[in-house]
Design an enzyme around this catalytic site. Structure first.
Site, short mmCIF file in Angstrom:
data_model
loop_
_atom_site.label_atom_id
_atom_site.label_comp_id
_atom_site.label_asym_id
_atom_site.label_seq_id
_atom_site.Cartn_x
_atom_site.Cartn_y
_atom_site.Cartn_z
N LYS A 9 1.81 -13.67 9.41
CA LYS A 9 2.13 -13.66 7.98
C LYS A 9 3.40 -14.49 7.70
CE LYS A 9 -0.01 -9.13 7.11
NZ LYS A 9 0.18 -7.78 6.49
N TYR A 49 -7.50 -10.47 -0.04
CA TYR A 49 -7.22 -9.04 -0.06
C TYR A 49 -7.95 -8.31 -1.19
CZ TYR A 49 -3.58 -8.89 3.60
OH TYR A 49 -2.89 -8.91 4.79
N ASN A 112 5.01 -7.02 7.71
CA ASN A 112 4.73 -6.47 9.05
C ASN A 112 4.15 -7.50 10.01
OD1 ASN A 112 2.22 -6.62 7.89
ND2 ASN A 112 1.78 -4.44 7.95
N HIS A 115 -1.62 -9.78 10.56
CA HIS A 115 -2.84 -9.18 10.02
C HIS A 115 -3.91 -9.19 11.10
CE1 HIS A 115 -6.35 -8.45 7.45
NE2 HIS A 115 -6.93 -9.37 8.19
N GLU A 126 -13.58 -12.38 6.70
CA GLU A 126 -12.24 -12.98 6.80
C GLU A 126 -12.26 -14.30 7.58
OE1 GLU A 126 -9.77 -9.85 8.35
OE2 GLU A 126 -9.84 -8.73 6.46
#
Ligand code: UDP
Ligand code: MG
Length: 138
Positions: A9, A49, A112, A115, A126
């Protein structure tokens, strides 16, 4: 053999953690079958998302995911989806097992670092969102 989508990310890219994540994938027999750097628009992040569009964190998450470049990868291996999620650790880094990517590097429940797909159907969606079949090396 199973495939899954991995993303480093924007927080992971800007903090210089691409190599750290790739090292852990390679050390754990998750073969990188495709890899590229992208910078998503807000609309592209919202599409990725879409499953979370009703969640309270959707606006902030899609702003974050479009705030800078990401590295997207297709990983292949036996039980790749679950094994990569184990390497990542829990969504909330405070609950992540020691030694996982999120426990070691995440700074926030949102920021975080990584993914990973959570099921075969989401992995298929995805992977197809970012890669065509000519970009995935067998
Ligand atoms: N997220 C957040 N707040 C939450 C839950 C999730 O900001 O309370 C963010 C976080 O970046 C997470 C992403 O939304 O990685 C997608 O959430 P999901 O529940 O799918 O977690 P993941 O599959 O990434 O562990
Ligand atoms: Mg998820």
């Amino acid at each position: 053999m199973q495939t899954t989508l991995s993303i480093v990310k924007p927080d992971g890219v800007s903090r210089g953690l691409i190599g750290e994540v790739v090292k852990r994938l390679e050390d754990n027999d998750l073969r990188i079958a495709a890899m590229k750097m992208i910078h998503m628009t807000r609309t592209q992040a919202e599409g990725f998302y879409a499953v979370h569009r009703e969640r309270p964190f959707f606006g902030s998450l899609t702003e974050f995911m479009s705030s800078g470049p990401c590295v997207v990868m297709v990983l292949e291996g036996e039980d790749a989806i679950a094994r990569y999620r184990t390497l990542m650790g829990a969504t909330n880094y405070k609950e992540a097992d020691p030694g996982t990517i999120r426990a070691d590097f995440a700074t926030d429940i949102e920021k975080n670092v990584v993914h990973g797909s959570d099921a075969p159907e989401t992995a298929a969606f995805e992977i197809g969102y970012f890669f065509n079949r000519f970009e995935i090396v067998g």
